[in-house]
Design an enzyme around this catalytic site. Structure first.
Site, mmCIF file in Angstrom:
data_model
loop_
_atom_site.group_PDB
_atom_site.id
_atom_site.type_symbol
_atom_site.label_atom_id
_atom_site.label_comp_id
_atom_site.label_asym_id
_atom_site.label_seq_id
_atom_site.Cartn_x
_atom_site.Cartn_y
_atom_site.Cartn_z
ATOM 1 N N SER A 130 -6.887 5.751 3.772
ATOM 2 C CA SER A 130 -6.918 4.870 2.597
ATOM 3 C C SER A 130 -7.284 3.445 3.022
ATOM 4 O O SER A 130 -8.064 2.760 2.352
ATOM 5 C CB SER A 130 -5.548 4.835 1.917
ATOM 6 O OG SER A 130 -5.382 5.934 1.063
ATOM 7 N N LYS B 163 0.858 -1.195 0.000
ATOM 8 C CA LYS B 163 0.000 0.000 0.000
ATOM 9 C C LYS B 163 0.881 1.227 0.000
ATOM 10 O O LYS B 163 1.837 1.319 0.770
ATOM 11 C CB LYS B 163 -0.869 -0.001 1.278
ATOM 12 C CG LYS B 163 -1.783 1.212 1.374
ATOM 13 C CD LYS B 163 -3.111 0.945 0.711
ATOM 14 C CE LYS B 163 -3.899 2.199 0.398
ATOM 15 N NZ LYS B 163 -3.499 2.876 -0.879
ATOM 16 N N GLN C 134 7.219 4.027 3.925
ATOM 17 C CA GLN C 134 5.788 3.669 3.935
ATOM 18 C C GLN C 134 5.547 2.407 4.759
ATOM 19 O O GLN C 134 4.539 2.279 5.460
ATOM 20 C CB GLN C 134 5.311 3.455 2.488
ATOM 21 C CG GLN C 134 3.806 3.450 2.324
ATOM 22 C CD GLN C 134 3.215 4.856 2.228
ATOM 23 O OE1 GLN C 134 3.756 5.702 1.527
ATOM 24 N NE2 GLN C 134 2.132 5.109 2.942
ATOM 25 N N ASN D 70 -2.391 19.097 -1.686
ATOM 26 C CA ASN D 70 -3.401 18.426 -0.870
ATOM 27 C C ASN D 70 -3.093 18.501 0.626
ATOM 28 O O ASN D 70 -3.946 18.875 1.435
ATOM 29 C CB ASN D 70 -3.526 16.963 -1.334
ATOM 30 C CG ASN D 70 -4.430 16.158 -0.427
ATOM 31 O OD1 ASN D 70 -3.969 15.496 0.498
ATOM 32 N ND2 ASN D 70 -5.734 16.234 -0.655
ATOM 33 N N GLY E 93 -2.781 8.317 -4.178
ATOM 34 C CA GLY E 93 -2.138 9.536 -4.655
ATOM 35 C C GLY E 93 -0.894 9.902 -3.865
ATOM 36 O O GLY E 93 -0.618 9.364 -2.797
ATOM 37 N N ASP E 94 -0.128 10.801 -4.423
ATOM 38 C CA ASP E 94 1.003 11.459 -3.759
ATOM 39 C C ASP E 94 1.231 12.736 -4.591
ATOM 40 O O ASP E 94 0.287 13.203 -5.240
ATOM 41 C CB ASP E 94 2.243 10.541 -3.742
ATOM 42 C CG ASP E 94 3.338 11.051 -2.812
ATOM 43 O OD1 ASP E 94 3.210 10.912 -1.587
ATOM 44 O OD2 ASP E 94 4.335 11.630 -3.303
ATOM 45 N N LYS F 18 5.533 2.026 -2.990
ATOM 46 C CA LYS F 18 5.412 3.363 -3.590
ATOM 47 C C LYS F 18 5.654 3.224 -5.077
ATOM 48 O O LYS F 18 6.321 2.285 -5.520
ATOM 49 C CB LYS F 18 6.465 4.308 -2.996
ATOM 50 C CG LYS F 18 6.095 5.754 -3.105
ATOM 51 C CD LYS F 18 5.138 6.150 -1.998
ATOM 52 C CE LYS F 18 4.659 7.575 -2.129
ATOM 53 N NZ LYS F 18 3.956 8.003 -0.913
ATOM 54 N N LYS G 263 5.441 3.494 8.399
ATOM 55 C CA LYS G 263 4.299 4.384 8.596
ATOM 56 C C LYS G 263 3.012 3.555 8.623
ATOM 57 O O LYS G 263 2.169 3.715 9.511
ATOM 58 C CB LYS G 263 4.253 5.380 7.427
ATOM 59 C CG LYS G 263 3.095 6.336 7.457
ATOM 60 C CD LYS G 263 2.828 6.993 6.098
ATOM 61 C CE LYS G 263 4.041 7.642 5.494
ATOM 62 N NZ LYS G 263 3.693 8.509 4.335
ATOM 63 N N THR H 44 -4.783 13.519 5.247
ATOM 64 C CA THR H 44 -3.365 13.680 5.604
ATOM 65 C C THR H 44 -3.159 14.985 6.380
ATOM 66 O O THR H 44 -2.509 15.012 7.431
ATOM 67 C CB THR H 44 -2.472 13.638 4.350
ATOM 68 O OG1 THR H 44 -2.854 12.518 3.560
ATOM 69 C CG2 THR H 44 -1.018 13.529 4.733
HETATM 70 P P1 NDP Z 1 0.544 17.837 -4.199
HETATM 71 O O1 NDP Z 1 1.008 17.459 -5.546
HETATM 72 O O2 NDP Z 1 -0.891 18.031 -3.945
HETATM 73 O O3 NDP Z 1 1.293 19.169 -3.723
HETATM 74 C C1 NDP Z 1 2.669 19.237 -3.668
HETATM 75 C C2 NDP Z 1 3.077 20.616 -3.225
HETATM 76 O O4 NDP Z 1 4.467 20.610 -2.902
HETATM 77 C C3 NDP Z 1 2.901 21.645 -4.315
HETATM 78 O O5 NDP Z 1 2.636 22.890 -3.733
HETATM 79 C C4 NDP Z 1 4.258 21.643 -4.993
HETATM 80 O O6 NDP Z 1 4.583 22.828 -5.688
HETATM 81 C C5 NDP Z 1 5.171 21.457 -3.811
HETATM 82 N N1 NDP Z 1 6.405 20.799 -4.260
HETATM 83 C C6 NDP Z 1 6.504 19.596 -4.886
HETATM 84 N N2 NDP Z 1 7.775 19.326 -5.198
HETATM 85 C C7 NDP Z 1 8.473 20.375 -4.781
HETATM 86 C C8 NDP Z 1 9.855 20.687 -4.824
HETATM 87 N N3 NDP Z 1 10.753 19.846 -5.384
HETATM 88 N N4 NDP Z 1 10.236 21.859 -4.258
HETATM 89 C C9 NDP Z 1 9.312 22.697 -3.696
HETATM 90 N N5 NDP Z 1 8.006 22.455 -3.643
HETATM 91 C C10 NDP Z 1 7.608 21.314 -4.178
HETATM 92 O O7 NDP Z 1 1.153 16.743 -3.215
HETATM 93 P P2 NDP Z 1 0.716 16.358 -1.732
HETATM 94 O O8 NDP Z 1 0.228 17.548 -1.022
HETATM 95 O O9 NDP Z 1 -0.137 15.151 -1.816
HETATM 96 O O10 NDP Z 1 2.113 15.874 -1.117
HETATM 97 C C11 NDP Z 1 2.969 16.756 -0.400
HETATM 98 C C12 NDP Z 1 3.908 15.935 0.466
HETATM 99 O O11 NDP Z 1 3.137 15.149 1.386
HETATM 100 C C13 NDP Z 1 4.781 14.926 -0.283
HETATM 101 O O12 NDP Z 1 6.014 14.808 0.396
HETATM 102 C C14 NDP Z 1 3.997 13.630 -0.152
HETATM 103 O O13 NDP Z 1 4.847 12.505 -0.290
HETATM 104 C C15 NDP Z 1 3.487 13.769 1.271
HETATM 105 N N6 NDP Z 1 2.326 12.963 1.631
HETATM 106 C C16 NDP Z 1 1.170 13.001 0.899
HETATM 107 C C17 NDP Z 1 0.094 12.254 1.292
HETATM 108 C C18 NDP Z 1 -1.214 12.322 0.585
HETATM 109 O O14 NDP Z 1 -2.160 11.684 1.050
HETATM 110 N N7 NDP Z 1 -1.353 13.070 -0.502
HETATM 111 C C19 NDP Z 1 0.157 11.341 2.448
HETATM 112 C C20 NDP Z 1 1.401 11.421 3.188
HETATM 113 C C21 NDP Z 1 2.435 12.194 2.761
HETATM 114 P P3 NDP Z 1 4.585 22.863 -7.294
HETATM 115 O O15 NDP Z 1 3.146 22.978 -7.683
HETATM 116 O O16 NDP Z 1 5.400 24.054 -7.640
HETATM 117 O O17 NDP Z 1 5.219 21.590 -7.762
HETATM 118 O O1 2IT Z 2 2.954 8.993 1.580
HETATM 119 C C1 2IT Z 2 1.805 8.540 1.774
HETATM 120 O O2 2IT Z 2 1.487 8.001 2.836
HETATM 121 C C2 2IT Z 2 0.805 8.702 0.713
HETATM 122 N N1 2IT Z 2 1.104 9.301 -0.314
HETATM 123 C C3 2IT Z 2 -0.566 8.101 0.875
HETATM 124 C C4 2IT Z 2 -0.561 6.653 0.507
HETATM 125 C C5 2IT Z 2 -1.899 5.972 0.478
HETATM 126 O O3 2IT Z 2 -1.894 4.786 0.104
HETATM 127 O O4 2IT Z 2 -2.917 6.566 0.822
#
Ligand code: NDP
Ligand code: 2IT
Length: 445
Positions: free
Chosen positions: A376, A89, A110, A239, A164-165, A125, A113, A208
């Protein structure tokens, strides 16, 4: 005793071009020294050696045709890291920086976590170096369909359940789900983060960010503090950042900054989330647009400057290694009392040292952002019983899970001689369940 340092060295030598993976493994194994001392049987059974090697890595070509009729080729990945406690997952990341090192570090983290959530999910992943920025909806659809055409051979509701991520939200999951269904002729919970009309869970979108705030609120509560009236800085505007900001505001905080990879906005009067949602979720624009709606706010180019803003609580929610030592020092000298990692591995090892030495509250990613994958897993449960819980039901379960993760993490830290160090506590508590399952299941994989 340094039971695990030679293993760290071995991993570094065996995976020479994978700095992010090396960083994640090194941090984990350092925390596990006292566990190794107490469990010679786990050393004998090769648990530590096996846990740093993915069970399976799939790398594949993704070809797709853009709106000009030109053939494009990207590289797709799925690293199925560990299935000891449940089906693989973990999310899918679409970003030009994606490579094997990044997917392996994410899959490795992961695993632990997912264990912390208390739910039966293994670690994985995936993703691609495809850049979704500037692509039309049809291009995104064609890419997602091509990606799923190969991925579908390796996943399944009881085998591996992606989500998603970065770069993968509701739109992408919808296109991938549609393609899986076409190929397999089955309607199963093979992906999470689905739309509500076809099997998604209420509160998964928020989970998240909300979960992060529930965890940070628990950390604050332990020192008789709370989000109320605190100034909060959040990096990213995706997100996790948006729904983290929403919950922080609901808990009484003033969120003053958000960013993207080009720069950050600062609004001392408090970020207006309706505007952010319109810019990011509806229009898919840059965060710099915000100042057009709120002229008293300021836009600054470059992302690391966000950590020089004076705040009580910092929530990095963008990407790995976004806080380095000097940013960490800037936060501390400005009086920051708590850091909660919404992103995966957002603090460099040097930054983590600064936080741990300064004795501020530090919530590590594996624990803090586990609410997304936990929800999830709740989506998987609802799909299995072909039923939907209300928003409140899911949110209450999420709250209970985050509070349980806080307890497990702080108790493990205390038990293994790291009192107050939630990073070590999360690593240890997450590891023990996986190690115990691997030990029970025998050696051959
Ligand atoms: P999104 O794609 O929704 O948003 C990502 C954000 O981070 C955007 O604002 C993006 O800016 C910025 N970003 C991405 N890459 C970079 C970079 N190299 N330098 C600076 N800013 C950057 O992703 P999420 O919000 O889902 O994910 C954000 C973080 O949270 C990640 O580390 C992800 O692994 C983690 N995460 C997400 C989960 C989820 O459920 N979605 C769960 C657990 C962890 P820009 O638009 O300019 O790229
Ligand atoms: O980093 C993470 O935990 C995620 N992007 C969410 C993974 C999931 O299966 O919901």
């Amino acid at each position: 005793m340094n039971l695990l340092s030679s293993l760290t060295q071995h991993v570094i030598e065996k995976n020479p071009n994978e700095p992010e993976f090396q960083q994640a493994v090194k941090e984990m194994l350092e925390s596990l020294e006292p566990v190794a001392e107490l469990h010679p049987e786990w050393i004998d059974a090769g648990i530590f050696d096996r846990i740093v090697e993915p069970e399976r890595q799939i790398i594949f070509r993704v070809s797709w045709i853009d709106d000009n009729g030109v053939v494009n080729v990207n590289r797709g990945f799925r690293v199925q890291f560990n299935s000891a406690i449940g089906p693989y997952k973990g999310g899918l990341r679409l970003h030009p920086s994606v490579n094997l090192s990044i997917i392996k570090f994410l899959g490795f983290e992961q695993t632990f976590k997912n264990s912390l959530t208390g739910l039966p999910i293994g670690g994985a992943k995936g993703g691609s170096d495809f850049n979704p920025k500037g692509k039309s909806d049809r291009e995104i659809m064609r890419f997602c369909q091509s990606f799923m055409t190969e991925l579908s051979k390796h996943i399944g509701a009881d085998t591996d359940v992606p989500a998603g991520d970065i770069g993968v939200g509701g739109r992408e999951i919808g296109f991938m789900y549609g393609q899986y269904k076409r190929l397999r002729n089955e309607f199963t919970g093979v992906l999470t983060g689905k739309g509500l009309s076809y099997g998604g869970s209420l509160a998964r979108t928020e989970a998240t960010g909300y979960g992060m705030c529930y965890f940070v609120e628990e950390m604050l509560k332990a020192t008789e503090n709370s989000f109320k009236d605190k100034t909060v800085v959040i990096s990213g505007s995706g997100n996790v950042a948006i729904y983290g900001a929403e919950k922080a505001i609901q808990l009484g905080a003033n969120v003053v900054a958000l960013s993207d990879s080009d720069g950050y906005i600062y609004d001392p009067a408090g970020i207006k989330l309706d505007t952010v949602k319109k810019i990011k979720e509806v229009n898919r624009q840059r965060i710099s647009e915000y100042v057009k709606y709120h002229p008293t706010s300021k836009y600054h180019k470059g992302c690391s400057g966000i950590w020089t803003i004076k705040c009580d609580i910092a929530l990095p929610c963008a990407t790995q290694n976004e806080i380095n030592e000097s940013s960490a020092n800037a936060l501390i000298s400005n009086g920051c009392i708590a850091v909660g990692e919404g992103a995966n591995m957002p603090s460099t090892p040097e930054a983590i040292n600064v936080f741990l030495k300064s004795k501020i509250l530090f919530g590590p990613a594996k624990a803090v952002n586990a609410g997304g994958v936990a929800t999830s897993a709740l989506e998987m449960s609802q799909n299995s019983i072909r039923y939907s819980w209300t928003f409140e039901e899911v949110d209450n379960k999420l709250k209970a899970i985050m509070s349980d993760i806080y307890m497990k993490t702080s108790n493990a830290a205390k038990e293994y001689g790291f009192e107050g160090n939630l990073l070590a506590g999360a690593n240890i508590a997450g590891f023990i369940k996986v190690a115990d399952a691997m030990y029970s299941e025998g050696i051959a994989y």
